[in-house]
Scaffold this active site. Structure first.
Site, PDB file in Angstrom:
ATOM      1  CG  ASP A  22      -2.274   0.679   0.935  1.00  0.00           C
ATOM      2  OD1 ASP A  22      -2.233   1.838   0.500  1.00  0.00           O
ATOM      3  OD2 ASP A  22      -3.340   0.078   1.153  1.00  0.00           O
ATOM      4  CG  HIS A  38      -1.817   1.622  -3.179  1.00  0.00           C
ATOM      5  ND1 HIS A  38      -2.978   1.354  -2.503  1.00  0.00           N
ATOM      6  CD2 HIS A  38      -1.480   0.469  -3.815  1.00  0.00           C
ATOM      7  CE1 HIS A  38      -3.338   0.096  -2.719  1.00  0.00           C
ATOM      8  NE2 HIS A  38      -2.436  -0.458  -3.505  1.00  0.00           N
TER       9      HIS A  38
END
Length: 478
Positions: free
Chosen positions: A297, A331
């Protein structure tokens, strides 16, 4: 008579000059305000200086002297706790984890204790979820609750550290913790209970909106909300240095309501769901340096509470310096949000490298009108970006991967400055900004920024005009 004519003429000239000057001032006032950038990183240096070098008494406590066994099978939770207690009661010092594989449940740090992993040491965290009970006061995606203990936890402690060259292995996997996210690629089996079922996240969200007391937000056994890895909460003077962290159940490094935090030389290699590398939340005076983030992430995501919890706590995350770090998969490289309801200010990013075909954005700000919050004073300087998928800079005030993300809390984003930044392959966009008609992005500047490989150079909605100085996108000057 001649004197009277001269007086009238002089008055006309003065009025004309005054009128011209006022009009000129009005025109200037319409230009975007530019926060002084030349000396901005002097403030970053001052923040770093304010975070003192931690000192510990010259006492050592080896966990093997308290019964720990390095066979990777014996549960050493009690032995490690005894060593930490003895160190704390002696006034502080260093708790040694020597080379070997040590299985344990959660580790609880206490004031003036430096938990030190020697080279070759590996701490393996138990895959038995009941070892993380009883439930404790913690947090999940910006909302406080009573849940499984973080793998390493400290609560209201001062002068604490985790250091060394060893490995902290959370043993998160497609067989442990990760399937609860509900995604097939992380081992979820259709029909199994998952975090988005009504008993889990929807229930916690409702408790947040109703502001149910934290003591009554009970989860843990029988629920599917994964624990964080390293979570000092309400602590002061925190150091995390040198270690490698892998296979986290959930967020990896999560200083929550902490002051004076240094994270130095840490490697995070953890590709599980929601495996953010470092998430300072409601925290102040934080220095993240010389780290490598290779994550499932966001590499670094600065948080400030979600919705009603964030507004109730009302502590902005501020005075955060990120430097000399390497961001690989993730991300986003440095991200502000999306749990940002209490706001973020004074963030400095410099001398970092970001590069991976699996890195979506370099710099990102994300919120919506349920989260609200603000971002002010983000300075990015001397950053090299190799490859990203979506954009070098992404600002989105319509963020929300779930439904019903609209509310009445209008966010505010202003003073975002990028300087001396190169991007070799920016993916879909060079710059992607989605403001709101009622909340325009204010004062974004690009100085000596050169972006290549953007399929679309810019897509900007509801923002003041970006101020460019010596900046190119795909070779075109702006």
């Amino acid at each position: 008579m001649k004197t009277q004519k001269k007086t009238v003429l002089l008055a006309i000239v003065c009025m004309a000059f005054f009128s011209f000057t006022m009009q000129s001032c009005k025109e200037k006032s319409k230009q975007p305000e530019v926060v002084a950038k030349a000396d901005s990183f002097i403030e970053a240096d001052n923040i770093i200086k304010s975070i003192k070098v931690l000192e510990f008494p010259d006492n050592t406590f080896n966990i093997t002297d308290y019964g720990a066994v390095a066979d990777g099978k014996t549960l050493n939770t009690e032995a490690i706790a005894k060593a930490i207690d003895a160190c704390h009661e002696a006034g502080g010092g260093k708790v040694i984890i020597p080379a070997g594989d040590f299985l344990t449940g959660p580790i609880v740090l206490k004031s003036h204790v430096n938990l030190h992993l020697e080279e070759g040491a590996q701490v393996l965290f138990s895959t038995n979820h009941k070892d993380y009970l009883p439930i404790v006061h913690t947090s999940y995606e910006g909302v406080e609750l009573m849940n499984y203990s973080p793998l390493i936890r400290a609560y209201k402690q001062n002068n604490i550290a985790v250091t060394g060259k060893g490995v902290l292995n959370g043993q998160g996997s497609n067989e442990n913790w990760w399937p609860w996210c509900g995604k097939d690629k992380y081992g979820y089996v259709e029909g199994a209970v998952k975090q988005h079922d009504s008993i889990n996240l929807p229930r916690l969200r409702q408790m947040n909106e109703a502001q149910i007391p934290v003591a009554d937000r009970t989860f843990g056994d029988g629920y599917q909300l994964r624990p964080t890895f390293f979570e000092p909460m309400d602590c002061e003077n925190v150091l995390l240095e040198g270690v490698t962290i892998t296979n986290a159940p959930f967020w990896v490094i999560h200083p929550l309501r902490c002051n004076y935090v240094r994270i130095d030389g840490v490697t995070v290699s953890s590709h599980g769901p929601n495996n953010d590398g470092c998430d300072p939340e409601y925290s102040k005076n934080v220095h993240i340096a010389n780290c490598t983030f290779d994550t499932g992430d966001d590499c670094i995501a600065i948080k400030a509470g979600r919705n009603e919890d964030g507004r109730a706590v009302n502590i902005a995350s501020e005075n955060i310096v990120v430097e000399n770090c390497y961001m690989k998969d993730g991300h986003g490289g440095v991200v502000l949000g999306s749990e940002i309801s209490a706001g973020v200010r004074n963030v400095f990013v410099r001398n970092c490298k970001m590069d991976s075909p699996n890195l979506d954005r370099a710099i990102r700000i994300k919120t919506n009108t349920l989260r609200g919050g603000f971002v002010e004073n983000l300075f990015v300087k001397d950053v090299q970006v190799g490859q990203v998928k979506e954009a070098a800079l992404r600002i989105n005030l319509h963020y929300g991967i779930y439904a019903n993300q609209e509310g009445n809390h209008i966010p505010s984003i202003k003073n975002v400055h990028l300087e001396n930044m190169t991007v070799e392959n920016s993916g879909k966009y060079g710059i992607l900004i989605n403001g709101r008609e009622e909340a325009k992005i204010e004062n974004v500047t690009f100085t000596n920024v050169h972006i290549k490989g953007a399929k679309t150079p810019m897509k900007v909605e509801h923002s003041e005009p970006i101020v460019f100085e010596n900046t190119t996108i795909n070779g075109k000057s702006y």
